[in-house]
Design a protein around this motif. Structure first.
Motif, PDB file in Angstrom:
ATOM      1  N   HIS A  34       0.976  -1.423   0.030  1.00 26.82           N
ATOM      2  CA  HIS A  34       0.004   0.095   0.090  1.00 26.82           C
ATOM      3  C   HIS A  34       1.000   1.256   0.082  1.00 26.82           C
ATOM      4  N   PRO A  35       1.112   1.748  -1.314  1.00 24.27           N
ATOM      5  CA  PRO A  35       2.132   2.779  -1.144  1.00 24.27           C
ATOM      6  C   PRO A  35       1.840   4.177  -0.315  1.00 24.27           C
ATOM      7  N   GLU A  36       0.472   4.510  -0.416  1.00 25.10           N
ATOM      8  CA  GLU A  36       0.452   5.658   0.549  1.00 25.10           C
ATOM      9  C   GLU A  36       0.508   5.441   2.079  1.00 25.10           C
ATOM     10  N   LYS A  37       0.492   4.263   2.535  1.00 25.60           N
ATOM     11  CA  LYS A  37       0.665   3.722   4.033  1.00 25.60           C
ATOM     12  C   LYS A  37       1.985   3.061   4.161  1.00 25.60           C
ATOM     13  N   GLN A  38       2.750   3.071   2.945  1.00 25.52           N
ATOM     14  CA  GLN A  38       4.118   2.387   3.185  1.00 25.52           C
ATOM     15  C   GLN A  38       4.041   1.146   4.112  1.00 25.52           C
ATOM     16  N   VAL A  39       2.976   0.256   3.751  1.00 22.49           N
ATOM     17  CA  VAL A  39       3.213  -0.968   4.399  1.00 22.49           C
ATOM     18  C   VAL A  39       2.720  -2.132   3.525  1.00 22.49           C
ATOM     19  N   LYS A  40       3.094  -3.275   3.811  1.00 18.90           N
ATOM     20  CA  LYS A  40       2.691  -4.408   3.066  1.00 18.90           C
ATOM     21  C   LYS A  40       1.528  -5.039   3.753  1.00 18.90           C
ATOM     22  N   LEU A  41       0.371  -5.511   2.847  1.00 20.01           N
ATOM     23  CA  LEU A  41      -0.792  -5.621   3.241  1.00 20.01           C
ATOM     24  C   LEU A  41      -0.777  -7.295   3.008  1.00 20.01           C
ATOM     25  N   GLU A  42      -1.122  -7.942   4.041  1.00 20.73           N
ATOM     26  CA  GLU A  42      -1.631  -9.385   3.917  1.00 20.73           C
ATOM     27  C   GLU A  42      -2.915  -9.780   3.570  1.00 20.73           C
ATOM     28  N   ILE A  43      -3.015 -10.378   2.305  1.00 20.83           N
ATOM     29  CA  ILE A  43      -4.486 -11.151   1.980  1.00 20.83           C
ATOM     30  C   ILE A  43      -4.355 -12.553   2.463  1.00 20.83           C
ATOM     31  N   HIS A  96       9.821 -13.016   9.040  1.00 23.43           N
ATOM     32  CA  HIS A  96       8.902 -12.400   8.026  1.00 23.43           C
ATOM     33  C   HIS A  96       8.230 -11.222   8.710  1.00 23.43           C
ATOM     34  N   ALA A  97       7.763 -10.847   9.900  1.00 24.61           N
ATOM     35  CA  ALA A  97       7.338  -9.910  10.377  1.00 24.61           C
ATOM     36  C   ALA A  97       8.428  -8.637  10.159  1.00 24.61           C
ATOM     37  N   ILE A  98       9.595  -8.812  10.446  1.00 24.58           N
ATOM     38  CA  ILE A  98      10.751  -7.728  10.059  1.00 24.58           C
ATOM     39  C   ILE A  98      10.962  -7.702   8.791  1.00 24.58           C
ATOM     40  N   GLY A  99      10.896  -8.776   8.055  1.00 28.82           N
ATOM     41  CA  GLY A  99      11.341  -8.813   6.693  1.00 28.82           C
ATOM     42  C   GLY A  99      10.210  -7.796   5.984  1.00 28.82           C
ATOM     43  N   HIS A 100       9.077  -8.185   6.074  1.00 26.34           N
ATOM     44  CA  HIS A 100       7.697  -7.550   5.671  1.00 26.34           C
ATOM     45  C   HIS A 100       8.094  -5.913   5.752  1.00 26.34           C
ATOM     46  N   ALA A 101       8.536  -5.482   7.179  1.00 25.55           N
ATOM     47  CA  ALA A 101       8.612  -4.056   7.265  1.00 25.55           C
ATOM     48  C   ALA A 101       9.681  -3.576   6.781  1.00 25.55           C
ATOM     49  N   LYS A 134       6.352  -0.977  12.386  1.00 24.90           N
ATOM     50  CA  LYS A 134       5.718  -1.915  11.545  1.00 24.90           C
ATOM     51  C   LYS A 134       5.797  -3.304  11.490  1.00 24.90           C
ATOM     52  N   ALA A 135       6.941  -3.691  11.903  1.00 27.38           N
ATOM     53  CA  ALA A 135       7.072  -5.145  12.147  1.00 27.38           C
ATOM     54  C   ALA A 135       6.294  -5.574  13.459  1.00 27.38           C
ATOM     55  N   LYS A 188       8.723  -3.707  20.759  1.00 29.47           N
ATOM     56  CA  LYS A 188       9.652  -2.980  19.964  1.00 29.47           C
ATOM     57  C   LYS A 188      11.169  -2.922  20.046  1.00 29.47           C
ATOM     58  N   GLN A 189      11.518  -2.896  21.427  1.00 29.34           N
ATOM     59  CA  GLN A 189      13.053  -2.709  21.663  1.00 29.34           C
ATOM     60  C   GLN A 189      13.564  -4.212  21.484  1.00 29.34           C
ATOM     61  N   ASP A 190      12.896  -5.169  21.432  1.00 30.33           N
ATOM     62  CA  ASP A 190      13.514  -6.592  21.116  1.00 30.33           C
ATOM     63  C   ASP A 190      13.777  -6.334  19.253  1.00 30.33           C
ATOM     64  N   ILE A 191      12.931  -5.987  18.654  1.00 32.09           N
ATOM     65  CA  ILE A 191      12.911  -5.880  17.253  1.00 32.09           C
ATOM     66  C   ILE A 191      14.153  -4.958  16.859  1.00 32.09           C
ATOM     67  N   ILE A 192      14.314  -3.752  17.784  1.00 29.46           N
ATOM     68  CA  ILE A 192      15.226  -2.938  17.349  1.00 29.46           C
ATOM     69  C   ILE A 192      16.633  -3.320  17.775  1.00 29.46           C
ATOM     70  N   ASN A 193      16.625  -4.102  18.800  1.00 31.02           N
ATOM     71  CA  ASN A 193      18.195  -4.979  19.173  1.00 31.02           C
ATOM     72  C   ASN A 193      18.458  -5.846  18.055  1.00 31.02           C
ATOM     73  N   ILE A 194      17.472  -6.508  17.477  1.00 29.17           N
ATOM     74  CA  ILE A 194      17.706  -7.417  16.053  1.00 29.17           C
ATOM     75  C   ILE A 194      18.274  -6.522  14.997  1.00 29.17           C
ATOM     76  N   LEU A 195      17.607  -5.306  14.709  1.00 36.75           N
ATOM     77  CA  LEU A 195      17.956  -4.719  13.670  1.00 36.75           C
ATOM     78  C   LEU A 195      19.288  -4.040  13.950  1.00 36.75           C
TER      79      LEU A 195
END
Length: 389
Positions: A152-161, A261-266, A360-361, A376-383
């Motif tokens: 979704h370009p306007e929202k800068q997110v990946k949408l899962e159907i 995948h959660a972080i990868g999509h983001a 986003k992740a 969120k901090q766990d994800i930042i630590n990974i990144l």
């Protein structure tokens, strides 16, 4: 235990699998299908390979971008109706196949915007729209799944159907379509499939049937991923990887994935990193993050990765770590042979966008089924590399 498993796709696999295309069109009463692909594959004459086996009239849409969006889906729906088509044949990688799934769902539900039906995962069966999937990579497994990811370009997110009604009716796995893949793309898509299988086997929604598919995919990829780099034209190796991608797709479509995948999509949505590359950079750090919870399941992987001798020589409490070390070594070898990116340090725009990627992740549905809770901090630590690059 209670679980559900869906796999309605007929598979035509092997040398000359495309020779069955017209027969399958007849079975689904297709007289004027819409062929979907991207501009690069069209320029490389892949459509000619397909239409060699098709005497029917057809329409053609070739403008699907690498990072396809909801707007592309809606444009194709309009074109399909204008051309009076009666089925979809999608030829391409994950972006093309996922776009076709979105079109299929819009047509069957007779809606004007894909956003009208997003979030309604219990959609009823609508109008019947025959849909054939013909993958040209061995990675996404999209030909097997009930999942599509679009931007979704306007929202800068990946949408899962997510809907069982978007699974393809027939999938064609023909090695002629992957023989000319660049080596880096071959490695990237192969690791994508491996990540699907590993996360399917280690997430909270795993079940005995998804496990069977995941294990077979892990075994097949580990036996063939390095061989194909040295023998890219070998049809048997290419077919094995196509089958593994399909098997991994069957697995994660029914068990889902996890934090990789959660972080990868983001990362893809914000920093515009190709999905397979995101997987190759995130798989090992995320496994290290999950190790304390998944150590027994990761220990199993050592056997499925073909390391029987190493498994027998390693104390039980160290098996999970050894499996991660082996995967890290495999990725490094692929990096040396194909320049596959394996370090998040290579994402130049990550530091300035790290908070947005983490947010986003955190809101990605794949995180729900990860066995270890992450904030969120766990994800930042990974990144930031706290679990290595």
């Amino acid at each position: 235990m209670y679980f559900e498993f869906v796999n309605k796709t007929k598979v035509c696999a092997g040398q000359n699998a495309l020779s069955q295309l017209e027969y399958e069109c007849q079975q689904y009463h297709m007289k004027h299908p819409l062929i979907l692909t991207d501009h690069v594959l069209y320029q490389l004459k892949y459509v000619d390979i397909l239409t060699r086996h098709l005497s029917l009239d057809y329409s053609l849409y070739t403008d699907i971008p690498v990072d396809s969006s909801i707007h592309t889906i809606e444009d194709i729906q309009d074109y399909y109706m204008k051309e009076n088509c009666d089925g979809l044949i999608a030829l391409g990688g994950g972006s093309v196949l996922d776009t076709a799934k979105g079109v299929c769902l819009m047509l069957s539900q007779e809606c004007e915007s894909i956003e009208d039906i997003l979030g309604f995962e219990d959609l009823k069966l609508g109008q019947d729209v025959p849909f054939f999937a013909i993958p040209t990579t061995s990675g996404t497994g999209s030909e097997a799944t009930c999942v599509a990811v679009v931007s979704h370009p306007e929202k800068q997110v990946k949408l899962e159907i997510i809907s069982q009604h978007i699974q393809s009716h027939v999938a064609f796995l023909d090695p002629v379509l992957t023989q000319n893949l660049p080596l880096k793309t071959t490695a990237s898509t192969g690791i994508d499939a491996l990540t699907h299988a590993i996360e399917a086997y280690t997430c909270s929604q795993k079940n005995p049937i998804s496990d069977a598919y995941a294990i077979l995919a892990i075994q097949t990829i580990s036996q063939n991923i390095l061989k194909v780099i040295d023998n890219p034209k070998d049809e048997n190796i290419r077919l094995n990887l196509a089958l593994a991608s399909y098997e991994a797709g069957c697995a994660f479509s029914n068990s889902m994935v996890g934090i990789v995948h959660a972080i990868g999509h983001a990362l893809g949505a914000v920093c515009h990193i190709a999905h397979g590359d995101a997987m190759s950079m995130l798989l090992v750090p995320c496994m290290r993050y999950n190790l304390e919870i998944n150590k027994d399941l990761y220990g199993d992987l050592l056997l499925y990765l073909g390391q029987k001798e190493l498994y027998s020589q390693t104390p039980k409490d160290q098996l999970g770590q050894k499996a991660i070390d082996y995967i890290a070594s495999l990725l490094q070898t692929l990096h040396e042979k194909t320049n596959l990116p394996v370090s998040l340090e290579s994402v130049e725009s990550l530091p300035e966008n790290i908070n947005e990627v983490a947010e986003k992740a955190l809101n990605d549905g794949a995180l729900i089924v990860n066995n270890k809770y992450a904030n969120k901090q766990d994800i930042i630590n990974i990144l930031e590399g706290h679990y290595g690059y």
